[in-house]
Design a protein around this motif. Structure first.
Motif, PDB file in Angstrom:
ATOM      1  N   CYS A 150       0.804  -1.224   0.000  1.00 21.46           N
ATOM      2  CA  CYS A 150       0.000   0.000   0.000  1.00 21.46           C
ATOM      3  C   CYS A 150       0.834   1.271   0.000  1.00 21.46           C
ATOM      4  N   CYS A 170      -1.316  -1.675   5.294  1.00 22.79           N
ATOM      5  CA  CYS A 170      -1.451  -3.121   5.062  1.00 22.79           C
ATOM      6  C   CYS A 170      -0.473  -3.962   5.860  1.00 22.79           C
ATOM      7  N   GLY A 171       0.685  -3.432   6.164  1.00 22.83           N
ATOM      8  CA  GLY A 171       1.645  -4.183   6.972  1.00 22.83           C
ATOM      9  C   GLY A 171       2.516  -5.170   6.211  1.00 22.83           C
ATOM     10  N   CYS A 192       4.949  -4.683   4.388  1.00 22.54           N
ATOM     11  CA  CYS A 192       6.351  -4.266   4.325  1.00 22.54           C
ATOM     12  C   CYS A 192       7.048  -4.310   5.682  1.00 22.54           C
ATOM     13  N   CYS A 238       7.732   0.951   4.464  1.00 22.07           N
ATOM     14  CA  CYS A 238       7.271   1.946   3.479  1.00 22.07           C
ATOM     15  C   CYS A 238       7.129   3.323   4.114  1.00 22.07           C
TER      16      CYS A 238
HETATM   17  S1  FES Z   1       2.116  -0.820   5.229  1.00 21.93           S
HETATM   18 FE1  FES Z   1       1.418  -1.377   3.279  1.00 21.93          FE
HETATM   19  S2  FES Z   1       3.258  -1.365   2.197  1.00 21.93           S
HETATM   20 FE2  FES Z   1       3.882  -0.597   4.065  1.00 21.93          FE
END
Ligand code: FES
Ligand SMILES: Cc1cc2nc3c(=O)[nH]c(=O)nc-3n(C[C@H](O)[C@H](O)[C@H](O)COP(=O)(O)OP(=O)(O)OC[C@H]3O[C@@H](n4cnc5c(N)ncnc54)[C@H](O)[C@@H]3O)c2cc1C
Ligand code: FES
Lengths: 289, 804, 161
Positions: free
Chosen positions: C43, C48-49, C51, C63
């Motif tokens: 994202c 989203c987590g 990364c 990110c």
């Molecule tokens: S939290 Fe989604 S890519 Fe980093």
């Protein structure tokens, strides 16, 4: 979603940071934890010419006793506040409220100074700053100044900070030992920014009469909002459910134009503010010794 | 040559099955768990450049001029393309219904916010995005069509000026005399419903590396394609190339859910590659692009529906009128989603008379795309709400009204009013199972107690069908008339006895490679680790489609068993020559080929295969030396659609019955899911762990649909939910941990008796949760008819009910 | 003040030094500069987590960090979990409990779980939810992830005694 070009500096001291900010011809931006700024950079909604990273300044990351209260460095990570025994003891609502900020991975980076400087109307710390009477310590080209939280938040994402100033410390009095508190919010999902929230504190004397009340709403207006009318209503009254209901209704009534967005209309927010206030007051009264 | 595929495990050449039917560790997982699996964005090619796309800020606007000269001069920029290049080197997208497509880059006017206007290739994505800011575009904004109802009216602005209106498609399907049934019925319950846009949102967005070969005028696309061959045909048409000049290489992808479409992304990237002399161009859609303009949005529906019911609660007719907002063009297969409900129009119920009044309109929103379930989930929501409305009015329990209307087990195979045939099912047994599991009586008692305390508990029951194993004819009514969706594999044995299977699809999450290994391990009596699944690109693989429409598990099983059987026959013929006996005397069991009743006359299949490869002098006359066989499976017995759109379309009908208990906070209108129970029947379970995962994943997406997910547009056609802060995906905190039970009613028509199950609970969960919310709020006289039931919406309904 | 800067980091025990643009995110640094593509990007705005990596032992969104901010740090990514192909107990648990489908979210989950179990060897359901609430999985519906975390906790406890 890639950040635009900017220059970057990581000063070692507040003085160095101030001179960088002062010398910048274009727009400068401080980056602390980056948890609000980085999304804006990635979306190119923030376009600074210079990014000043205050993360490398020694001595901005601490939680200390200060005259029975707390002094918290601006770069202190939210997760450190969440886990601090001293915070839990001196300001339990600060610890509790912190858990409503996003998720652990974000709290590991996000700072208290960043959150308060960013001044998102739905964020936790700005509301707690007002609810807990934080003193906001600011370093600027002309030296230090101290701003009452009540005077700090001007409007949506705008504070009393000047572009060449740095928030360096938050000072909090100790939480009165007999006072009760409650922190409540409604959000679409666990960890999301609040649709509406309230931070309430209350003291109740031995006869069951309210001797102090503080109600601060967030997520409903451009800035954290004290509901003084409802506080007045509580003061000197016997704490009981009907009083909380009345205070809740009054809270809703005092909001003339709450925020409105795709997740919550102004009317729904007004209503939630009342419900949460009622619930928070009952909980705070229950906790007041 | 059609091969007789075993209909049960007993038909496999194994003493007992050791792998298939069990939840074995997946062969996909070590690579995924260690970060080694090659998703497209991991790939780097020599000379590769990176694409960024400039998108229309207007929902409807003529593009007057584009000046990219400053962008072209930015150091690091390699090429810029715009509508002019699209017109020169490509064709407008072919669509269903026909003629509602446009070029990949705007040539005349932009029809939705986010429509690609120009694109840049540069040394990296950062620089490519810098360059976008240097492109000057002059727009002339046009009036916007933002509402489906307005779009359907005559006289408004036209989205396609060569069309008489914005109505893409309109047709009424009558299956029996609905008006007569409505007139005759003791009761007719009518209601309108609204299902707002939502969509797939796989965690990986779309990505591709496109490479134009200027020498032989061909294109290679390497990316995350759900169906590579299908995608390849589309690209060939858009690029005006013969099919053999377009090669698709599918990388493993991070989920798809129907939404891994990147038509324009592919086309734009290859135009850029052509413009810069054939350098590989990587385009990775970012999340905001995905939400704004990717294959991200589906099912924007306005329903008006009626149920004709007699005094006993028996449903006589179902009448559904749907106005579906497909967005600006038909490029994303949105029409297919409106057609698929024909495959299970009347759900699990024996409703003999039905009508579908279908209108598809264009608006200035993002073109709709496929999403898991492909259209029935909103339809199921409508049916199940009507069932509950009828039950409430007739004083029947929600379980009872369903029980009275189920298709009985002895009626299968059963042809539903809209023409599809259901293979098998025991719907009442599924209901009984889930009622027992949930202690339904206990739940009702708890609900009664809660109500006395002023708490609003609600119990929802939903019974649905999941059509599985799609065929093109399912979409005949919107213009896909053919039958037969192929799935082909090649199975072979190498010279050292290891088995491989070549397939035309990549990893997507459903564990298909593991299933392939399970099947072959049992078939040839080897360990699962002795099998390799070999991915092949669109030029190398046997005819294939890949995942979609809950088909691949069944279709691939058919293909693998078919190929394995052909290989077995070949090996037996070889063994017969070696053993100097007649092939009819030989059989293969647990991988050993031997003469029945003569235990010492045995050869391992691997040994036979090795001999074929190493000793061509020993081959029987006419046999080729390759121990490899190919089989292409298609669903048997599919029929073309008749004049009312009726066809045997989907091969299997899995069914599920859910019970969910929710609590609605009357003050905040927040919904909490307290408990969730599922009984489902997808026939033979080839890998129970995978089925469980598909079901639970469907529950999560169903929770999202019912409570959280919605694309919101304003009246100017601007998307207000272009980040994950506003488009809300369910997290571990919102999704219930469910209790599940399995019934197994094998399909009489399919390989091993399995039914399609990949879409899973998305068919059922939204309906079940909405039933539960309405059950909770019934005492307040509130009826929620809009999905998602956001707290703001529910609160407003409660306010209105209070006001009277 | 600079637009280009040298970043020195240790990732999974290996030291790296690269001269990069200051606007480069840590996620892009790991993936593009170092070729450590196990860390995924879903994202690029922190929700989203996918990364998630560990920086100096704490889980962070790669990110939402600039690579230059990580200068001098110790980073651990999914590539640092398995030992010469031998899965880490957390990975093993995810495999056995089917805690993944497409696997795109998985590296982020693994790193978040690694941090959780490091500080809380026997987490309750509530604590698991709290620490994984910011990790989105679109495939599994989380039930198998919940089982995986518990199984991982048990495996690690077993390994300790
Ligand atoms: S939290 Fe989604 S890519 Fe980093
Ligand atoms: C997915 C997600 C969900 C979130 N959910 C919530 C939530 O529910 N509740 C909540 O309260 N917050 C939430 N946040 C915000 C998070 O708490 C941020 O950490 C916080 O708002 C900003 O702190 P930071 O240190 O990261 O600041 P940064 O992002 O570094 O800076 C934010 C702004 O403050 C300025 N600034 C920072 N520090 C200083 C300083 N010392 N002096 C002067 N100016 C300074 C910066 O220039 C910038 O404009 C969420 C964030 C994300 C990514
Ligand atoms: S396994 Fe696919 S997103 Fe989690």
């Amino acid at each position: 979603m890639k950040a635009p070009v900017f220059e970057y500096a990581a000063p070692q001291s507040v003085e160095e940071a101030l001179s960088l900010l002062g010398a910048c011809q274009g727009e400068s931006k401080i980056i602390a934890g980056g948890q609000s700024l980085m999304p804006l950079l990635n979306m190119r909604l923030a376009r600074p010419d210079l990014l000043v990273d205050i993360g490398r300044i020694a001595g901005l990351d601490y939680i200390r006793d200060a005259d029975g209260g707390l002094a918290i460095g601006a770069m202190t990570r939210q997760s450190d506040i969440e886990r601090s025994a001293l915070v839990a003891q001196r300001q339990p609502m600060l610890a509790a409220g912190t858990r409503f900020i996003a998720h652990p991975q974000i709290r590991n980076r996000g700072t208290i100074g960043g959150s308060i400087s960013h001044a998102d109307p739905a964020a936790v710390y700005p509301a707690l700053a007002v609810a807990l009477d934080m003193q906001i310590e600011v370093a600027g080209p002309a030296g230090h100044r101290s701003v009452d939280a009540a005077d700090f938040f001007i409007t949506y994402l705008t504070t009393a900070l000047e572009p060449d100033e740095i928030l360096v410390e938050l000072r909090l009095p100790g939480f009165p030992p007999r006072a009760g508190w409650s922190f409540k919010e409604v959000s679409r999902r666990h960890g999301d920014f609040a649709l509406a929230g309230v931070a309430a504190t209350m003291e109740v004397d031995s006869s069951g009469v309210c001797s102090f009340a503080r109600i601060v709403l967030f997520g409903v207006a451009a800035v954290p909002l004290r509901v003084e009318a409802a506080e007045q209503l509580l003061l000197g009254s016997k704490v009981e459910q009907s009083l909380f209901e009345e205070a809740g209704a009054m809270t809703s009534d005092t909001l003339d134009e709450p925020l409105s967005d795709i997740h919550a209309s102004a009317d729904y927010r007004r209503h939630l503010a009342g419900v949460l206030t009622r619930r928070a007051l009952a909980e705070a009264a229950g906790r007041a010794a | 040559m059609a091969v007789d595929i075993p209909k049960s495990f007993a038909g496999l050449p194994a003493t007992e099955t050791k792998w298939v039917g069990r939840g074995v560790n997946r062969v996909e997982d070590p690579g995924l768990l260690t970060g080694r699996t090659e998703f497209v964005d991991n790939l780097v090619k020599p000379g590769m450049v990176h694409c960024a796309i400039l998108r229309s800020p207007y929902a409807h606007a003529r593009v007057i001029s584009i000046d990219a000269s400053k962008a072209e001069q930015l150091p690091g920029v390699v090429a810029v393309v715009s509508g002019e290049d699209a017109r020169r080197w490509s064709n407008p997208a072919q669509t269903m219904p026909e003629g509602w497509g446009c070029y990949c880059l705007v040539v005349d006017k932009a029809r939705f916010v986010g429509e690609p206007v120009a694109a840049v290739a540069a040394v990296n994505r950062y620089v490519a995005e810098d360059a976008l800011e240097l492109i000057d575009v002059e727009y002339e904004p046009l009036p916007v069509v933002a509402e489906a109802a307005a779009a359907a009216e005559a006289g408004g602005p036209l989205i396609f000026e060569d069309k008489p209106s914005n109505v893409m498609y309109q047709r009424v399907f009558n299956w029996g005399d609905v008006d007569a049934a409505l007139a005759r019925a003791d009761h007719v319950f009518s209601e309108s419903f609204r299902w707002h846009r939502l969509g797939a949102n796989p965690m990986e967005t779309f990505g591709v590396i496109a490479e134009w070969n200027p020498v032989d005028q061909s294109a290679v696309f390497q990316g995350s394609f759900q169906s590579q061959s299908h995608m390849g045909l589309g690209r060939a048409a858009v690029l005006g190339l013969p099919s053999h000049k377009v090669k698709m290489i599918s990388q493993p992808h991070g989920g798809s859910f129907g939404g891994k479409g990147g038509f324009r992304g592919c086309d734009i990237a290859v135009l850029l590659s052509r413009k810069c002399g054939g350098r590989p161009v990587k385009y990775i859609e970012d999340r905001m692009e995905y939400l704004l303009a990717g294959a991200s949005q589906a099912w924007d529906r306005h329903y008006q529906a009626s149920l004709a019911v007699d005094n006993d609660g028996k449903v006589l007719a179902l009448d559904v009128k749907l106005l579906d907002d497909l967005g600006a063009t038909a490029e994303g297969f949105g029409a297919v989603s409106a057609a698929k409900p024909l495959a299970a129009f009347t759900g699990p119920y024996a409703i003999e008379v039905a009508r579908y009044d279908l209108t598809l309109v264009a608006t200035n929103k993002l073109p709709a795309s496929p999403y898991r379930g492909m259209g029935p989930p909103p339809h199921n929501f409508v049916i199940e709400q009507l069932m509950d409305i009828a039950a409430r009015e007739l004083g029947l329990d929600a379980a009872e009204i369903r029980r009275r209307n189920y298709i009985p087990p002895e009626a299968f195979p059963y042809t539903i009013a809209s023409g599809n045939e259901y293979d098998s099912g025991r719907y009442e047994a599924a209901l009984d199972k889930v009622l027992e599991m949930s202690d339904y009586a206990g739940l009702r008692a708890e609900q009664a107690r809660a109500r006395e305390q002023g708490r609003y508990l609600g119990i929802g029951i939903a019974s649905t069908i999941e059509p599985g194993v799609f065929d093109w004819n399912a979409y005949a009514i919107v213009g896909l008339p053919s039958t037969g969706v192929p799935e082909g594999v090649s199975v072979g044995i190498d010279i050292l006895g290891k088995i491989y299977v070549k397939v035309g699809f990549s990893l997507e999450g459903q564990g298909q490679y593991t299933l392939a290994c399970q099947l072959l391990a049992d078939y040839f009596g080897v360990d699962i680790s002795d099998i390799a699944v070999v991915y092949q690109d669109s030029h190398s693989a046997p005819p294939h489609f890949g995942p979609g429409g809950s088909r691949l598990g069944v279709a691939m099983t058919g293909a693998i068993l078919g190929a394995a059987q052909l290989l077995k026959e070949k090996l037996i013929a070889m063994a017969a020559a070696l053993m100097q006996t007649d092939a009819a005397n030989l059989r293969m069991l647990d991988g050993m080929i031997g003469i029945e009743g003569v235990p010492e006359a045995q050869m391992h299949s691997a040994q036979v295969a090795a001999t074929m490869l190493a000793r061509s002098d020993l081959l029987p006359p006419g046999m080729d030396p390759n121990p490899e066989c190919t089989y292409v499976w298609t669903a048997p017995g599919r029929t073309p659609a008749d004049e009312e759109g009726r066809a045997k379309s989907y091969l299997t009908a899995a069914n599920a019955c859910h019970v969910v208990c929710v609590e609605v906070d009357p003050d905040t209108a927040m919904v909490e899911i307290l408990s969730y129970y599922i009984a489902d029947d997808c026939g033979t379970r080839l890998n129970p762990a995978t089925v469980e995962g598909m079901t639970q994943g469907g529950v999560a997406q169903g929770v999202g649909a019912a409570l959280l997910e919605e694309y919101v547009y304003d009246e100017e056609g601007q998307l207000l939910t272009s980040t994950f802060m506003d488009y809300l995906l369910p997290t571990i905190n919102e999704v219930p941990m469910t209790q599940k039970a399995a019934l197994v009613t094998p399909s009489p028509f399919t390989p091993l008796g399995a039914k399609g199950v990949g879409e899973g609970a998305i068919h059922t969960t939204p309906a079940a949760i909405m039933c539960a919310i309405n059950d909770a709020l019934a005492p307040l006289g509130v009826r929620a008819r809009e999905v998602p039931a956001s707290p703001n919406r529910l609160w407003k309904l409660m306010q209105e009910a209070k006001a009277g | 003040m600079t637009m280009q800067q040298v970043v020195k980091v240790t990732v999974n025990g290996v030291s790296y030094e690269r001269n990069v643009e200051v606007r480069l995110t840590l996620a892009d640094f790991l993936r593009v500069e170092l070729g450590l593509t196990g860390t995924h990007v879903g994202c690029e705005h922190g929700v989203c987590g996918a990364c998630t990596v560990l920086m100096n032992g704490r889980s962070v969104r790669s990110c939402l960090m600039l690579a230059v901010q990580a200068d001098g740090a110790e980073i651990m990514t999914v590539e640092g979990l398995a030992d010469d192909g031998r899965l880490h107990p957390i990975q093993q648990a995810f495999m056995e409990e089917h805690g993944l489908q497409c696997g795109f979210c998985t590296p982020g989950f693994l790193m978040a779980v690694y941090e959780l179990l490091g500080s809380n060897p026997d987490p309750s359901d509530e604590e698991i939810r709290e620490s994984l609430g910011g990790q989105i999985c679109r495939c599994t519906g989380y039930q198998s992830i919940m089982r995986s975390v518990k199984s991982a906790a048990a495996k690690l406890a077993g390994a300790r005694v």
